[in-house]
Design a protein around this motif. Structure first.
Motif, PDB file in Angstrom:
ATOM      1  N   ILE A 113       7.614  36.328 104.154  1.00 49.10           N
ATOM      2  CA  ILE A 113       7.212  35.941 104.443  1.00 49.10           C
ATOM      3  C   ILE A 113       6.743  35.010 105.773  1.00 49.10           C
ATOM      4  N   LEU A 114       5.261  35.332 105.370  1.00 46.86           N
ATOM      5  CA  LEU A 114       5.128  34.919 106.747  1.00 46.86           C
ATOM      6  C   LEU A 114       4.046  33.998 106.999  1.00 46.86           C
ATOM      7  N   PRO A 115       4.816  32.957 107.528  1.00 46.75           N
ATOM      8  CA  PRO A 115       3.740  31.007 107.617  1.00 46.75           C
ATOM      9  C   PRO A 115       3.167  30.885 108.846  1.00 46.75           C
ATOM     10  N   THR A 116       1.881  30.224 108.902  1.00 48.00           N
ATOM     11  CA  THR A 116       1.308  31.072 109.692  1.00 48.00           C
ATOM     12  C   THR A 116       1.997  29.598 110.844  1.00 48.00           C
ATOM     13  N   GLY A 117       2.636  28.732 111.118  1.00 48.93           N
ATOM     14  CA  GLY A 117       3.398  27.681 111.806  1.00 48.93           C
ATOM     15  C   GLY A 117       4.049  26.512 111.672  1.00 48.93           C
ATOM     16  N   ILE A 118       5.121  26.735 111.800  1.00 43.36           N
ATOM     17  CA  ILE A 118       5.467  25.343 111.696  1.00 43.36           C
ATOM     18  C   ILE A 118       5.785  24.235 112.594  1.00 43.36           C
ATOM     19  N   PRO A 119       5.493  23.400 111.787  1.00 45.03           N
ATOM     20  CA  PRO A 119       5.632  22.385 112.866  1.00 45.03           C
ATOM     21  C   PRO A 119       7.433  21.804 113.762  1.00 45.03           C
ATOM     22  N   LEU A 120       7.465  21.968 114.492  1.00 44.77           N
ATOM     23  CA  LEU A 120       7.928  21.870 116.189  1.00 44.77           C
ATOM     24  C   LEU A 120       9.406  20.825 114.507  1.00 44.77           C
ATOM     25  N   SER A 121       8.765  19.229 114.277  1.00 45.39           N
ATOM     26  CA  SER A 121       9.733  18.291 113.492  1.00 45.39           C
ATOM     27  C   SER A 121      10.614  19.515 112.232  1.00 45.39           C
ATOM     28  N   SER A 122       9.658  20.546 112.125  1.00 39.08           N
ATOM     29  CA  SER A 122      10.034  20.767 110.554  1.00 39.08           C
ATOM     30  C   SER A 122      11.391  22.621 110.910  1.00 39.08           C
ATOM     31  N   LEU A 123      11.399  22.424 112.447  1.00 37.55           N
ATOM     32  CA  LEU A 123      11.318  23.749 112.150  1.00 37.55           C
ATOM     33  C   LEU A 123      13.189  24.206 111.887  1.00 37.55           C
ATOM     34  N   LYS A 124      14.081  22.789 112.467  1.00 39.88           N
ATOM     35  CA  LYS A 124      15.747  23.339 112.173  1.00 39.88           C
ATOM     36  C   LYS A 124      15.689  23.993 110.353  1.00 39.88           C
ATOM     37  N   SER A 125      14.941  23.177 109.711  1.00 38.50           N
ATOM     38  CA  SER A 125      14.875  23.378 108.026  1.00 38.50           C
ATOM     39  C   SER A 125      14.220  24.385 108.065  1.00 38.50           C
ATOM     40  N   ALA A 126      13.437  24.836 108.354  1.00 39.34           N
ATOM     41  CA  ALA A 126      13.378  26.387 108.722  1.00 39.34           C
ATOM     42  C   ALA A 126      14.058  27.348 108.888  1.00 39.34           C
ATOM     43  N   LEU A 127      14.785  27.429 109.564  1.00 43.13           N
ATOM     44  CA  LEU A 127      15.725  28.297 110.312  1.00 43.13           C
ATOM     45  C   LEU A 127      16.369  28.476 109.402  1.00 43.13           C
ATOM     46  N   ASP A 128      17.253  26.881 109.240  1.00 49.09           N
ATOM     47  CA  ASP A 128      18.068  27.230 108.236  1.00 49.09           C
ATOM     48  C   ASP A 128      17.807  27.923 106.448  1.00 49.09           C
ATOM     49  N   ALA A 129      16.405  27.663 105.939  1.00 47.63           N
ATOM     50  CA  ALA A 129      16.489  28.097 104.728  1.00 47.63           C
ATOM     51  C   ALA A 129      16.680  29.492 104.860  1.00 47.63           C
ATOM     52  N   ILE A 130      15.603  30.152 106.224  1.00 50.74           N
ATOM     53  CA  ILE A 130      16.248  31.455 106.252  1.00 50.74           C
ATOM     54  C   ILE A 130      17.280  32.113 106.298  1.00 50.74           C
ATOM     55  N   SER A 131      17.988  31.544 107.517  1.00 48.42           N
ATOM     56  CA  SER A 131      19.809  31.966 106.763  1.00 48.42           C
ATOM     57  C   SER A 131      20.308  31.419 105.090  1.00 48.42           C
ATOM     58  N   MET A 132      19.821  30.636 104.770  1.00 52.69           N
ATOM     59  CA  MET A 132      19.881  30.764 103.246  1.00 52.69           C
ATOM     60  C   MET A 132      20.012  31.806 102.633  1.00 52.69           C
ATOM     61  N   LEU A 133      18.255  32.155 103.115  1.00 48.35           N
ATOM     62  CA  LEU A 133      17.157  33.454 102.677  1.00 48.35           C
ATOM     63  C   LEU A 133      18.005  35.483 102.919  1.00 48.35           C
ATOM     64  N   ASP A 134      18.675  34.239 104.051  1.00 47.38           N
ATOM     65  CA  ASP A 134      19.750  36.146 104.104  1.00 47.38           C
ATOM     66  C   ASP A 134      20.323  36.277 103.707  1.00 47.38           C
ATOM     67  N   GLU A 135      21.237  35.295 103.693  1.00 44.92           N
ATOM     68  CA  GLU A 135      22.710  35.917 102.007  1.00 44.92           C
ATOM     69  C   GLU A 135      22.181  35.915 101.091  1.00 44.92           C
ATOM     70  N   ILE A 136      21.443  35.374 100.866  1.00 42.53           N
ATOM     71  CA  ILE A 136      20.670  35.623  99.021  1.00 42.53           C
ATOM     72  C   ILE A 136      19.846  36.740  98.835  1.00 42.53           C
ATOM     73  N   LEU A 137      19.209  37.307  99.808  1.00 47.24           N
ATOM     74  CA  LEU A 137      18.938  38.629  99.416  1.00 47.24           C
ATOM     75  C   LEU A 137      19.593  39.321 100.030  1.00 47.24           C
ATOM     76  N   VAL A 138      20.473  39.540 100.650  1.00 51.39           N
ATOM     77  CA  VAL A 138      21.627  40.614 101.252  1.00 51.39           C
ATOM     78  C   VAL A 138      22.816  40.805  99.853  1.00 51.39           C
ATOM     79  N   SER A 139      22.647  39.632  99.519  1.00 49.85           N
ATOM     80  CA  SER A 139      23.144  39.946  98.338  1.00 49.85           C
ATOM     81  C   SER A 139      22.820  40.504  96.981  1.00 49.85           C
ATOM     82  N   TYR A 140      21.500  40.896  97.033  1.00 54.75           N
ATOM     83  CA  TYR A 140      20.575  41.627  95.917  1.00 54.75           C
ATOM     84  C   TYR A 140      20.583  43.151  96.828  1.00 54.75           C
TER      85      TYR A 140
END
Length: 461
Positions: free
Chosen positions: A386-413
């Motif tokens: 997942i290679l976004p061109t850029g994340i606005p600072l206002s959305s950064l926390k949401s983006a990092l939270d989403a990646i933590s969620m992704l990590d858990e899901i994909l590692v479970s696979y």
């Protein structure tokens, strides 16, 4: 750890006495204290620019003596501080940019600071290309080797590090070592795909292949993720296509009601780019006969070297729009192919819309060996990115939270993180899980090759 005035002056005296180039300009140190991720920051006290392996060895031995910390850096393309000192010295590898060709073995011998653009320019004039290359041609050779390196030929040749027959490196103890899978293997394994934490790569031999001047690309669209992956597997196993790159793209169909309010309604499409090199006569569409795509969207012919530079356009747009200066929490994961369909489906609709167009899949060849620390969970496998061109600072926390969620899901696979992307602040538990039964060996290699923990970064302080 901070550097004292006495140690700093001793370092300056050492560099001057040994004619090793350095800079401490505000602009240079600011750049060295950040990376492409634009999330982490550290503190580089000085940037040293060695011109040869002897300079690197002398600097590392001095750092051992004075208890200083060093971080090797190429283009600074990391996202979690892999190329940023926490408080230390930056080794800028840009002057280690030699290139030579070993005709008898079809290999290029490249300095760590050489960019892939320089390698491409040099080798194409001799009728050859590296078997594996990253998508960004402005990355350095050594920086890529410290991570792994994947691109659109991964279905044939796997990663860049899988195509390194030998290398020269300086360990964290200051020893200059020439190594290969059969000679000094501990250093070979400790240097490749190991984030620069055991040794500084100064040069390496990368395998080359002959190529044809033109490439025809077929752009296909799929509605079904399983069929899309099955066709990729079929093409990878056939070894008849030169380039293979998959895309997950969301078609937004307005808004729909969810427990969290109205959200974009996404219909996912799956793209596939198939590239075949040719000399004069373009290939026929026979290659498509056994595939089960929904639509043949486009066909185009490129000069092969231009096709390899196609991502320049994406990076140019990022610079133009200001996205290059935004945070880039990229997520890359190596997945067992038999779980990939299930894994990707489980996360696509959970992704924030601002993650954009960066969802890619590359098949990974099962016919090549990977250095020990580039973890691959099973064979066959693929890289999901997942290679976004850029994340606005206002959305950064949401983006990092989403990646933590992704990590858990994909590692479970059964997935393993590919270590170039955003890794948050990985704990010892993360590394134990990632390296599994090789964790103790990973730690012992660090202790043996860098006894005083000289080679550090913001990721490994």
């Amino acid at each position: 750890m901070t550097i004292s005035c006495k140690s700093y002056q001793a370092l300056i005296d050492f560099l001057c006495n040994n004619s090793i180039q350095f800079t401490s300009s505000v602009e240079t140190l600011k750049k060295a204290s950040n990376d492409f991720g634009n999330i982490e920051s550290g503190c580089s006290y000085i940037t040293v620019q060695p011109k040869n392996v002897k300079d690197v060895a002398q600097l590392i031995k001095f750092a051992n003596k004075e208890k200083l910390q060093i971080t090797p850096r190429g283009s600074g393309g990391s996202q979690s501080g892999q190329s940023i000192p926490k408080n230390g010295i930056t080794i800028d590898t840009s002057r280690l940019d030699s290139i030579d060709i070993s005709i008898g073995t079809k290999e290029a011998i490249c300095g760590a600071g050489t960019t892939w653009r320089q390698i491409l320019t040099f080798t194409k004039m001799r009728g050859m290309l590296p078997c594996a290359m990253p998508l960004n041609l402005d990355l350095t050779f050594g920086g890529t080797l410290s991570i792994g390196g994947f691109g659109a030929t991964a279905h044939q040749f796997s990663s860049v590090v899988s195509n390194i027959s030998a290398l020269e490196a300086v360990t964290g103890n200051g020893d200059i070592v020439t190594c290969s899978p059969l000679q000094n293997q501990l250093v070979y394994d400790g240097a490749l795909a190991n984030l620069g934490r055991c040794a500084v790569i100064t040069s390496a031999n990368v395998k080359l292949r002959e190529f044809k001047p033109n490439t025809r690309v077929y752009y296909l669209i799929y509605d079904d993720i399983k069929i899309w992956l099955e066709d990729q597997k079929k093409l990878a196993e056939s070894q008849v296509v030169d380039y293979l790159e998959g895309f997950c793209s969301a078609s937004i169909q307005g808004l729909h009601k969810t427990p969290n309010g109205y959200r974009p309604l996404k219909h996912w499409l799956y793209g596939l780019h198939i590239g075949l090199e040719f000399a004069e006569q373009p290939p026929t569409q026979e290659i498509l006969n056994d595939l089960n795509f929904s639509q043949l969207l486009h066909i185009e012919d490129n000069q092969t070297v231009d096709y390899l530079a196609r991502y320049d356009a994406r990076f140019h747009i990022m610079h133009q729009t200001g996205a290059w200066q935004q945070p880039h929490p990229w997520f890359e994961c190596i997945l067992p192919l038999d779980r990939t369909s299930e894994a990707i489906k489980s996360i696509l609709d959970k992704l924030p819309s601002f993650f954009g167009d960066g969802h890619r899949v590359f098949m990974i060849s099962s016919n090549t060996e990977n250095p020990r620390f580039l973890m691959k969970p099973s064979k066959p496998a693929c890289l999901f990115a997942i290679l976004p061109t850029g994340i606005p600072l206002s959305s950064l926390k949401s983006a990092l939270d989403a990646i933590s969620m992704l990590d858990e899901i994909l590692v479970s696979y059964g997935g393993k993180r590919y270590l170039s992307g955003w890794l948050s602040n990985p704990s010892s538990q993360f590394w134990q899980s990632h390296f599994s039964h090789q964790y103790d060996s990973w730690q012992k290699t660090k202790l043996m090759l860098d006894s005083n923990n000289v080679l550090c970064s913001k990721l490994f302080s």
